[in-house]
Structure formats: structure tokens, C-alpha cells
Design an enzyme around this catalytic site. Sequence first.
Site, PDB file in Angstrom:
ATOM      1  N   GLY A 206       1.062  -1.335  -0.041  1.00 26.90           N
ATOM      2  CA  GLY A 206       0.020   0.099  -0.141  1.00 26.90           C
ATOM      3  C   GLY A 206       0.771   1.243  -0.100  1.00 26.90           C
ATOM      4  O   GLY A 206       1.871   1.251  -0.896  1.00 26.90           O
ATOM      5  N   GLU A 207       0.726   2.218   1.057  1.00 26.75           N
ATOM      6  CA  GLU A 207       1.404   3.363   0.992  1.00 26.75           C
ATOM      7  C   GLU A 207       2.068   3.393   2.450  1.00 26.75           C
ATOM      8  O   GLU A 207       1.207   3.601   3.498  1.00 26.75           O
ATOM      9  CB  GLU A 207       0.760   4.230   0.601  1.00 26.75           C
ATOM     10  N   SER A 208       3.286   3.264   2.404  1.00 25.85           N
ATOM     11  CA  SER A 208       3.802   2.906   3.792  1.00 25.85           C
ATOM     12  C   SER A 208       3.808   4.074   4.710  1.00 25.85           C
ATOM     13  O   SER A 208       3.219   4.056   6.076  1.00 25.85           O
ATOM     14  CB  SER A 208       5.250   2.725   3.731  1.00 25.85           C
TER      15      SER A 208
ATOM     16  N   CYS B 233       6.319  -5.402   0.348  1.00 27.14           N
ATOM     17  CA  CYS B 233       6.397  -3.872  -0.126  1.00 27.14           C
ATOM     18  C   CYS B 233       5.974  -2.908   0.772  1.00 27.14           C
ATOM     19  O   CYS B 233       7.010  -2.773   1.731  1.00 27.14           O
ATOM     20  CB  CYS B 233       5.315  -3.864  -1.072  1.00 27.14           C
TER      21      CYS B 233
ATOM     22  N   ARG C 146      12.886   3.432   0.302  1.00 24.34           N
ATOM     23  CA  ARG C 146      11.500   3.440  -0.392  1.00 24.34           C
ATOM     24  C   ARG C 146      11.555   3.747  -1.773  1.00 24.34           C
ATOM     25  O   ARG C 146      12.639   4.535  -2.147  1.00 24.34           O
ATOM     26  CB  ARG C 146      10.544   4.540   0.007  1.00 24.34           C
TER      27      ARG C 146
ATOM     28  N   ILE D 223       5.807  -3.412  -7.440  1.00 21.31           N
ATOM     29  CA  ILE D 223       4.986  -2.172  -7.683  1.00 21.31           C
ATOM     30  C   ILE D 223       5.691  -1.012  -6.933  1.00 21.31           C
ATOM     31  O   ILE D 223       5.426  -1.056  -5.740  1.00 21.31           O
ATOM     32  CB  ILE D 223       3.656  -2.232  -7.464  1.00 21.31           C
ATOM     33  N   ARG D 224       6.583  -0.024  -7.468  1.00 19.53           N
ATOM     34  CA  ARG D 224       6.961   1.116  -6.810  1.00 19.53           C
ATOM     35  C   ARG D 224       7.392   0.853  -5.423  1.00 19.53           C
ATOM     36  O   ARG D 224       7.228   1.031  -4.399  1.00 19.53           O
ATOM     37  CB  ARG D 224       5.891   2.224  -6.450  1.00 19.53           C
TER      38      ARG D 224
ATOM     39  N   HIS E  16       5.277  -8.758  -4.387  1.00 20.29           N
ATOM     40  CA  HIS E  16       3.738  -8.742  -3.874  1.00 20.29           C
ATOM     41  C   HIS E  16       3.309 -10.278  -4.347  1.00 20.29           C
ATOM     42  O   HIS E  16       2.828 -10.657  -5.300  1.00 20.29           O
ATOM     43  CB  HIS E  16       2.896  -8.074  -4.824  1.00 20.29           C
TER      44      HIS E  16
ATOM     45  N   GLU F  62       1.173 -12.134  -3.212  1.00 18.05           N
ATOM     46  CA  GLU F  62      -0.307 -12.217  -3.052  1.00 18.05           C
ATOM     47  C   GLU F  62      -0.923 -11.816  -4.265  1.00 18.05           C
ATOM     48  O   GLU F  62      -2.390 -12.124  -4.270  1.00 18.05           O
ATOM     49  CB  GLU F  62      -0.889 -11.133  -2.082  1.00 18.05           C
TER      50      GLU F  62
HETATM   51  N1  GLN Z   1       5.940   2.834  -2.680  1.00 16.37           N
HETATM   52  C1  GLN Z   1       5.063   2.488  -1.694  1.00 16.37           C
HETATM   53  C2  GLN Z   1       5.576   3.008  -0.353  1.00 16.37           C
HETATM   54  O1  GLN Z   1       6.319   3.733  -0.154  1.00 16.37           O
HETATM   55  C3  GLN Z   1       5.102   1.124  -1.534  1.00 16.37           C
HETATM   56  C4  GLN Z   1       4.277   0.239  -2.780  1.00 16.37           C
HETATM   57  C5  GLN Z   1       3.388  -0.840  -2.466  1.00 16.37           C
HETATM   58  O2  GLN Z   1       3.247  -1.383  -1.149  1.00 16.37           O
HETATM   59  N2  GLN Z   1       3.204  -1.386  -3.531  1.00 16.37           N
HETATM   60  O3  GLN Z   1       4.946   2.834   0.636  1.00 16.37           O
END
Ligand code: GLN
Length: 206
Positions: A52-54, A84, A113, A141-142, A182, A184
Site C-alpha cells: 500500500g502506502e507506507s 512492499c 523506499r 510495484i513502486r 507482492h 499475493e
Molecule cells: N511505494 C510504496 C510506499 O512507499 C510501496 C508500494 C507498494 O506497497 N506497492 O509505501
Amino acid sequence: MLDGVKPTIGVLALQGDVREHVHALEACGAHAVPVRRESELAAVDGLVIPGGESTTISKLLEVFDLLEPLRQRLAEGLPAYGSCAGMILLASEVLDTRPDMQVLRGIDMTVRRNAFGRQVDSFETDLDFAGLDSAVRAVFIRAPWVEAVADGVEVLATVPSGPAAGRIVAVRQGNVIATSFHPEVTGDLRVHKLFVDTAVRPRAGV
Ligand code: GLN
């Protein structure tokens, strides 16, 4: 694999791809439950911290009064798996993040990150994963990578080729596992199985 034991595994459900982890855990034979409050955290045998977004999840951990209880449970040896953003949160130090971001210190590692940069910020590759007998399809993913690990942290996987070759993307310390990618989203349950097995039979001496 679970010898008749059905562990209860929480998925931290503040933000991110919670549902995908719940499905993967259930498919592994675990009882998967969302965790948003301290009483729910207290009831689990292990916890997944999703992608997600940390920085958002960090903020919500504070808002939901889960930060200290979760740090406490991890310090007591709670099995955990972070994917992630979950890997970022499990670090002891994070690079390229906001100064107010909180970490859980589940693994003694420094994580960067969004480490793969804009040009290749999402990609897939096959990689060898310690303990698994064939390659894992890894979806990034990012994603972060692990910049450095302390003694006692096992490296489970690195990037096999390309500009990021050799970068660490999966680690384990005691009962805590983290991947930059990921599993999952691929339908390959082996990383989740490894984790569920850890929750059924935690390593002693954390
Ligand atoms: N770039 C996201 C972060 O900094 C992590 C991306 C992800 O969980 N797919 O949290």
C-alpha cells in the site's frame, strides 16, 4: 502442512491490498482476519502487513493507537510478514521517506523506499528464493529494496539481473519475513505458506 492446526493470521487492514492477502492466507489453510484495533491484534498468531502506502499506514497506526501495541508484540516474537509497504514498515530504518514516518523495527535492516526509480518503478521478474525449489515470479510495484542488513538477518532473495542486480528483495529475521514484491497477486502461495508455517511453529529465542 499445517498438521490439523489452523492458525489465526491477521492482516493489518488500515490501507493497502488487504483482501489479496486474506485470500492467499485462507488458501494456505489459515484463518485470516482483518486487524484494525488492539483487541484484534492481541488475538492473532501472526500478522501480515500488506502493500500500500507506507507513510499512510504509518500515520494510521498512530491514529488507531496500534503503533506501540504492534511494536510490543513484534518485540515479544509475533510472527509477521510484510510485503512492499509492509517491508518498509518492518524496517529499523527507512531512507527516502517522510521525517515523521514511524517504523516497527521488526527486522534489523535499512530499507530504501521507491528504490527502483521512475523508469522501472513497476516490473516483474523470476527470482530464486531461499528454501523454495523453483523460481518465484516477483511483481514489484513502486517497490523498496533492502539497503543493508544487520548480522542475524537472512537474505532470502536478490534481484537476478539488470541495473538493480544483487539488490536484496526478501529477508528473514527470526519469525519476521519481508519481501519487496507482492506474492499475493500471482496465485503462487509458497511465500505465504512459508509464513503460515512460521506462525504455526515459531522459532524460539527471538
Ligand atoms: N511505494 C510504496 C510506499 O512507499 C510501496 C508500494 C507498494 O506497497 N506497492 O509505501
